[in-house]
Design an enzyme around this catalytic site. Structure first.
Site, PDB file in Angstrom:
ATOM      1  N   GLY A 112      17.646 -11.068   2.794  1.00  0.00           N
ATOM      2  CA  GLY A 112      16.532 -11.537   1.921  1.00  0.00           C
ATOM      3  C   GLY A 112      15.376 -12.283   2.735  1.00  0.00           C
ATOM      4  O   GLY A 112      14.610 -13.029   2.321  1.00  0.00           O
ATOM      5  N   GLU A 143      17.175   4.309  -2.715  1.00  0.00           N
ATOM      6  CA  GLU A 143      16.748   2.962  -3.136  1.00  0.00           C
ATOM      7  C   GLU A 143      16.130   3.254  -4.408  1.00  0.00           C
ATOM      8  O   GLU A 143      16.351   2.472  -5.327  1.00  0.00           O
ATOM      9  CB  GLU A 143      15.495   2.495  -2.471  1.00  0.00           C
ATOM     10  CG  GLU A 143      15.947   1.636  -0.728  1.00  0.00           C
ATOM     11  CD  GLU A 143      16.537   0.455  -1.126  1.00  0.00           C
ATOM     12  OE1 GLU A 143      16.775  -0.091  -2.413  1.00  0.00           O
ATOM     13  OE2 GLU A 143      16.730  -0.452  -0.141  1.00  0.00           O
ATOM     14  N   ASP A 145       9.653   1.055   5.037  1.00  0.00           N
ATOM     15  CA  ASP A 145      10.506   0.443   5.883  1.00  0.00           C
ATOM     16  C   ASP A 145      11.666   1.391   6.325  1.00  0.00           C
ATOM     17  O   ASP A 145      12.002   1.451   7.401  1.00  0.00           O
ATOM     18  CB  ASP A 145      11.630  -0.403   4.627  1.00  0.00           C
ATOM     19  CG  ASP A 145      10.633  -1.478   4.185  1.00  0.00           C
ATOM     20  OD1 ASP A 145       9.602  -1.735   4.720  1.00  0.00           O
ATOM     21  OD2 ASP A 145      11.170  -2.094   3.021  1.00  0.00           O
ATOM     22  N   THR A 162       0.869  -1.227   0.050  1.00  0.00           N
ATOM     23  CA  THR A 162      -0.100  -0.003  -0.249  1.00  0.00           C
ATOM     24  C   THR A 162       0.903   1.449   0.044  1.00  0.00           C
ATOM     25  O   THR A 162       0.381   2.345  -0.415  1.00  0.00           O
ATOM     26  CB  THR A 162      -0.864   0.071   1.276  1.00  0.00           C
ATOM     27  OG1 THR A 162      -0.027  -0.173   2.428  1.00  0.00           O
ATOM     28  CG2 THR A 162      -2.113  -0.875   1.079  1.00  0.00           C
ATOM     29  N   ASP A 163       2.047   1.175   0.318  1.00  0.00           N
ATOM     30  CA  ASP A 163       2.876   2.127   0.531  1.00  0.00           C
ATOM     31  C   ASP A 163       3.303   3.020  -0.400  1.00  0.00           C
ATOM     32  O   ASP A 163       3.628   4.268  -0.694  1.00  0.00           O
ATOM     33  CB  ASP A 163       4.178   2.131   1.450  1.00  0.00           C
ATOM     34  CG  ASP A 163       5.353   1.103   0.754  1.00  0.00           C
ATOM     35  OD1 ASP A 163       4.784   0.397  -0.090  1.00  0.00           O
ATOM     36  OD2 ASP A 163       6.290   1.217   1.466  1.00  0.00           O
ATOM     37  N   LEU A 218      13.122  -8.689   6.007  1.00  0.00           N
ATOM     38  CA  LEU A 218      12.964  -7.791   7.411  1.00  0.00           C
ATOM     39  C   LEU A 218      13.597  -6.531   6.910  1.00  0.00           C
ATOM     40  O   LEU A 218      13.874  -5.634   7.776  1.00  0.00           O
ATOM     41  CB  LEU A 218      13.890  -8.727   8.131  1.00  0.00           C
ATOM     42  CG  LEU A 218      13.340  -9.798   8.726  1.00  0.00           C
ATOM     43  CD1 LEU A 218      14.145 -10.473   9.690  1.00  0.00           C
ATOM     44  CD2 LEU A 218      11.860  -9.721   9.242  1.00  0.00           C
ATOM     45  N   SER A 219      13.924  -6.270   5.501  1.00  0.00           N
ATOM     46  CA  SER A 219      14.402  -4.984   5.194  1.00  0.00           C
ATOM     47  C   SER A 219      16.005  -4.506   5.497  1.00  0.00           C
ATOM     48  O   SER A 219      16.195  -3.472   6.037  1.00  0.00           O
ATOM     49  CB  SER A 219      13.446  -3.967   5.285  1.00  0.00           C
ATOM     50  OG  SER A 219      13.746  -2.783   4.603  1.00  0.00           O
ATOM     51  N   SER A 220      16.893  -5.549   5.373  1.00  0.00           N
ATOM     52  CA  SER A 220      18.171  -5.018   5.601  1.00  0.00           C
ATOM     53  C   SER A 220      18.840  -3.762   5.226  1.00  0.00           C
ATOM     54  O   SER A 220      19.506  -3.204   5.444  1.00  0.00           O
ATOM     55  CB  SER A 220      19.210  -6.378   5.216  1.00  0.00           C
ATOM     56  OG  SER A 220      18.735  -6.762   4.086  1.00  0.00           O
ATOM     57  N   SER A 221      18.186  -3.642   3.657  1.00  0.00           N
ATOM     58  CA  SER A 221      18.719  -2.563   3.068  1.00  0.00           C
ATOM     59  C   SER A 221      18.136  -0.993   3.757  1.00  0.00           C
ATOM     60  O   SER A 221      19.191  -0.199   3.633  1.00  0.00           O
ATOM     61  CB  SER A 221      18.173  -2.866   1.427  1.00  0.00           C
ATOM     62  OG  SER A 221      16.942  -2.777   1.437  1.00  0.00           O
TER      63      SER A 221
HETATM   64  C1  GLA Z   1       9.191  -3.693   0.446  1.00  0.00           C
HETATM   65  C2  GLA Z   1       9.329  -2.482   0.182  1.00  0.00           C
HETATM   66  C3  GLA Z   1       8.335  -1.534   1.042  1.00  0.00           C
HETATM   67  C4  GLA Z   1       6.785  -1.925   0.948  1.00  0.00           C
HETATM   68  C5  GLA Z   1       6.900  -3.718   1.110  1.00  0.00           C
HETATM   69  C6  GLA Z   1       5.579  -4.231   0.800  1.00  0.00           C
HETATM   70  O1  GLA Z   1       9.529  -4.131   1.826  1.00  0.00           O
HETATM   71  O2  GLA Z   1      10.892  -1.852   0.644  1.00  0.00           O
HETATM   72  O3  GLA Z   1       8.232  -0.075   0.580  1.00  0.00           O
HETATM   73  O4  GLA Z   1       6.402  -1.878  -0.465  1.00  0.00           O
HETATM   74  O5  GLA Z   1       7.767  -4.169   0.308  1.00  0.00           O
HETATM   75  O6  GLA Z   1       4.482  -3.830   1.640  1.00  0.00           O
END
Ligand code: GLA
Length: 386
Positions: A123, A161, A173, A34-35, A126-129
């Site tokens: 991977g 990003e 994130d 949704t973001d 959990l959004s390491s980046s």
């Molecule tokens: C990744 C992206 C986020 C978001 C999610 C899905 O984590 O970095 O911005 O779009 O996927 O909700």
């Protein structure tokens, strides 16, 4: 971990560090995709993440070492006349961050040594980046007193990003890593970045993260395709309606809008976004009311929608969700961008042992190995720890 990162710094740079930082990974309770469509999200920071020890150097260069990419050794970026060519290494984030700072005419007056160690599975969804990017901005901001606030750091990290790395992600994130507060999730409006810290009272309930052990990189996955699909849908709708974001369409109005979209695939993507945005709002209310049964139902519905309508799940993720539900979870869903990564599971604390045993048995039977799980709590965002 603090002592570990300090010791590692001394080993690598032959001197003691000045400061240490921690930047966490994140979990989105709900609000999948949704973001970047103007919707709401409900993420929180976790206790695994990236540790950094830093110190000055006399060489006017950034020397960076990551224990997780030890074979790459110390990577040096000379601050004068930087070459911004990407190398497909984690250090590309350093280049991207410096480039953004340069655009703002913020320059580093001396060099820094940075030593990193992460316990985030790369991977793992959990959004390491985001953890890395926000960490770098925070370190440079503190060190050189650039005066960037947390939301600006989140926005700049997203820019790195999108424009430097090439992932067209939204801001969820980066925002939560920059702004997270212990024992709270963030209910974020991704249009204007207004947000509320929503308390999470977990005593009677546990949140369990299960790693699918299948990794994916957003640059390689269909993430950008989904982004393009929603862009196309919005354009089509704008020919008929005054509409800025797909998530501005309410559940009630959905049929009226959907009938203008001819492509059934695009209609499915749209349906996910409208229903998901509604679920995020309901999930926030459930959290506020401490209604974890309602929250659990929403999580499972979110997964079904991600699987069937947005089509960002995977066979393993679907298996994990099914096994969790059959093992007594109140709700289960994939998290993050999808196509691999982890699932989030809500379980009653008093049923936790039984849940783990049943899940473990089912997993072992199908995958012939132990499943990897981790109980998580909402923690602070990026911060100095020493
Ligand atoms: C990744 C992206 C986020 C978001 C999610 C899905 O984590 O970095 O911005 O779009 O996927 O909700």
């Amino acid at each position: 971990m603090v002592n570990h990162i300090k010791k590692l710094y001394t080993e690598m740079f032959d001197t003691e560090n000045d400061k240490a930082y921690f930047s966490p990974g994140r979990v989105n309770i709900i609000g999948g995709h949704t973001d970047y469509n103007g919707g709401f999200v409900l993420p929180f920071c976790i206790d695994t993440g990236i540790y950094a020890a830093i110190g000055k150097n006399e060489e006017n260069q950034i020397n960076i070492y990551s224990e997780n990419f030890a074979s790459q050794g110390i990577i040096s970026i000379v601050l004068k006349n930087i070459n911004y060519d990407k190398k497909d290494l984690y250090s590309d984030y350093v280049l991207g961050v410096i480039k953004e700072l340069k655009n703002l005419e913020l320059t580093m007056e001396y060099g820094l040594n940075i030593c990193l160690s992460s316990n985030l599975p790369v991977g793992g969804g959990l959004s390491s980046s985001a953890a890395l990017c926000v960490l770098l901005f925070k370190v440079f901001n503190d060190e050189f007193s650039f005066g960037l606030d947390r939301t600006t750091i989140a926005k700049l990290s997203k820019k790195v990003e999108n424009e430097f790395i090439g992932v067209n992600c939204g801001i969820m994130d980066q925002f939560v890593v920059a702004n997270g507060v212990v024992n709270h999730a963030i209910f974020l409006n991704t249009q204007d970045l207004s947000y509320e810290q929503v308390p999470i009272y977990l005593e009677d309930y546990a949140l369990i993260l299960v790693n699918s052990n299948t990794t994916r990189r957003l640059t390689e996955s269909k993430y950008n395709t989904r982004q393009m699909e929603t862009k196309t849908t919005l354009k089509e709708l704008q020919a008929h309606f005054d509409l800025n974001y797909l998530c501005d369409v309410s559940l009630e109005d959905y049929p009226k809008y959907a009938e203008k979209i001819m492509d059934p695939t695009l209609r499915k993507r749209f349906l996910h976004l409208v229903t998901e945005n509604d679920r995020v709002k309901k999930a926030k209310v459930a959290l506020v009311k401490n209604d974890y049964l309602a929250l659990g139902k929403l999580l499972t519905e979110a997964h079904a929608s991600a699987r069937d309508h947005y089509e960002v799940s995977s066979e393993v993720l679907d298996d994990l969700v099914e096994m969790a539900l059959n093992s007594g979870s109140l709700g289960s869903k994939m998290i993050g961008g999808g196509f691999g990564g982890s699932t989030l599971n809500l379980v009653k604390t008093k049923d936790l042992n039984g849940f783990i045993n049943r899940f473990s048995e089912a997993y072992q039977k199908k995958y012939f190995k132990q499943f990897i799980y981790h109980q998580i709590y909402a923690k602070d965002g990026v911060k100095r720890i020493d």
